[in-house]
Enzyme design. Structure first.
Site, PDB file in Angstrom:
ATOM      1  N   LYS A  54       0.841  -1.202   0.000  1.00 37.93           N
ATOM      2  CA  LYS A  54       0.000   0.000   0.000  1.00 37.93           C
ATOM      3  C   LYS A  54       0.880   1.258   0.000  1.00 37.93           C
ATOM      4  O   LYS A  54       0.624   2.206  -0.746  1.00 37.93           O
ATOM      5  CB  LYS A  54      -0.940  -0.002   1.218  1.00 37.93           C
ATOM      6  CG  LYS A  54      -2.059  -1.028   1.083  1.00 37.93           C
ATOM      7  CD  LYS A  54      -2.832  -1.234   2.375  1.00 37.93           C
ATOM      8  CE  LYS A  54      -3.812  -2.399   2.222  1.00 37.93           C
ATOM      9  NZ  LYS A  54      -4.498  -2.772   3.451  1.00 37.93           N
ATOM     10  N   GLN A  98      -4.275  -0.957   9.555  1.00 39.48           N
ATOM     11  CA  GLN A  98      -4.233  -2.330   9.040  1.00 39.48           C
ATOM     12  C   GLN A  98      -4.816  -3.306  10.059  1.00 39.48           C
ATOM     13  O   GLN A  98      -4.399  -3.330  11.216  1.00 39.48           O
ATOM     14  CB  GLN A  98      -2.775  -2.706   8.697  1.00 39.48           C
ATOM     15  CG  GLN A  98      -2.629  -4.061   8.044  1.00 39.48           C
ATOM     16  CD  GLN A  98      -3.291  -4.136   6.663  1.00 39.48           C
ATOM     17  OE1 GLN A  98      -3.175  -3.229   5.849  1.00 39.48           O
ATOM     18  NE2 GLN A  98      -4.004  -5.218   6.400  1.00 39.48           N
ATOM     19  N   ASP A 121     -10.992   3.031   3.878  1.00 36.61           N
ATOM     20  CA  ASP A 121     -11.288   1.590   3.839  1.00 36.61           C
ATOM     21  C   ASP A 121     -12.794   1.351   3.740  1.00 36.61           C
ATOM     22  O   ASP A 121     -13.244   0.270   3.375  1.00 36.61           O
ATOM     23  CB  ASP A 121     -10.780   0.917   5.124  1.00 36.61           C
ATOM     24  CG  ASP A 121      -9.519   0.093   4.879  1.00 36.61           C
ATOM     25  OD1 ASP A 121      -9.253  -0.236   3.714  1.00 36.61           O
ATOM     26  OD2 ASP A 121      -8.821  -0.210   5.861  1.00 36.61           O
TER      27      ASP A 121
END
Ligand code: NAP
Length: 300
Positions: A54, A98, A121
């Site tokens: 990412k 994460q 997200d």
């Protein structure tokens, strides 16, 4: 006739190229770029490799990328304080924590603490609600479902009017993709059925699907005889079924299989995603897209 193989790697590359060009144009005009912070807690090897990719992709897009690596024993209060700091930082448009987090941290609390307008997200309940409302309300579709929708669209499969069957009802894949595809509007307007472990006659439902999306996490769950001839099959499953030595690097790597018996299914389906190289690469592309959308939203 063998199925069209939907190449997620190639499609994601072309989306990333579009984003990169747009970011370069924004930078040239305004001297501003989207900002993304990636927060990693601990050193779980899968999480480290996801975050590394990412970060690399964000930098390649020309984003401001801040990488926060926190020790596995960081307190929940310290993590929440960090999220709050980035909520208030005007140079940051996307906050990614994460998952999974270590056991002593309440994941829900952390997700809920992220400013919904920076939740790239798309896991915050406000954004799940916006997704359900649909249309202009939907700000940040969760990345994997958004990638699935994009793959179907870019491979020329008609979603409007299609019978879609989604195998799996998780909050990160099954529920959001089902809701996205049933919206009244472009790129959707399908008739959607969601099946799960409580479903009677899983095979019968799958056989009706013009578009079959499988996100169960069970290798080879969907048998070739469950697939309607000509259907579009999106295999979200990523299952580690063993290890091998990579010919490229000489290192030990995982052998990955999807939830669909790919070799047999490709002889029946009209189009199908491989594993790896299907849905996987799209997730990061959609994260970059959401971060750019957030930047534009904040700019306006
Ligand atoms: P999850 O949270 O474990 O949910 C799995 C869902 O599948 C559940 O709803 C479960 O039903 C259903 N299911 C499991 N076994 C089934 C069976 N035998 N028959 C019918 N339904 C069954 O999984 P997830 O997070 O959605 O992930 C699913 C798969 O996608 C995993 O392999 C994961 O690694 C992969 N994935 C890939 C990406 C990516 O490529 N970027 C992203 C996310 C996930 P119940 O609700 O009844 O238990």
């Amino acid at each position: 006739m063998p199925a069209l193989i939907i190449d997620g790697s190639a499609i994601s590359k072309s989306i990333l190229a579009e984003i990169k060009a747009e970011v370069a144009a924004i930078k040239a005009e305004k001297n501003e770029v989207p900002g993304l912070v990636t927060i990693l807690v601990g050193s779980n090897s899968a999480s480290v490799s996801y975050v590394t990719l990412k970060v690399k992709t964000a930098l390649d897009m020309g984003y401001k990328e801040v990488q926060e690596n926190l020790a596995a024993d960081v307190s929940e209060a310290d993590l929440l304080a960090m999220v709050d700091r980035y909520n208030k930082d005007p140079s940051i448009h996307g906050i990614l924590v994460q998952l999974p987090l270590p056991r002593h941290i309440d994941e829900k609390k952390v997700i809920y603490a992220i400013d919904p307008d920076k939740d790239v997200d798309g896991f915050h309940p406000v954004n799940i609600g916006r997704l359900l409302l649909g249309g202009d309300e939907a700000k940040f579709p969760p990345c994997t479902p958004a990638g699935i929708q994009e793959l179907i669209l870019r491979s020329g499969v008609r979603i409007s009017g299609a019978e879609v069957v989604v195998v799996g009802r998780s909050n990160i894949v099954g529920k959001p993709i089902a809701n996205m595809l049933l919206q009244k509007g472009p790129g959707a307007n399908a008739t959607v059925t969601v099946v799960h472990t409580g479903t009677v006659d899983l095979a019968g439902h799958c056989r009706r699907a013009d578009i079959l999306i499988v996100a169960a996490g069970v290798p080879g769950l969907v048998k070739p005889e469950w697939i309607k001839p000509g259907a579009c099959v999106i295999d979200v499953g990523v299952n580690r079924v063993g290890e091998k030595i990579s010919e490229k690097t000489g290192k030990t790597v995982a052998i990955l299989r999807g939830d669909v018996d790919f070799d047999a299914a490709k002889e029946i389906a009209g189009s199908i995603t491989p594993v790896p190289g299907g849905v996987g690469p799209m997730t990061i592309a959609m994260l970059m897209k959401n971060t750019l959308s957030s930047f534009k939203m904040h700019a306006s």
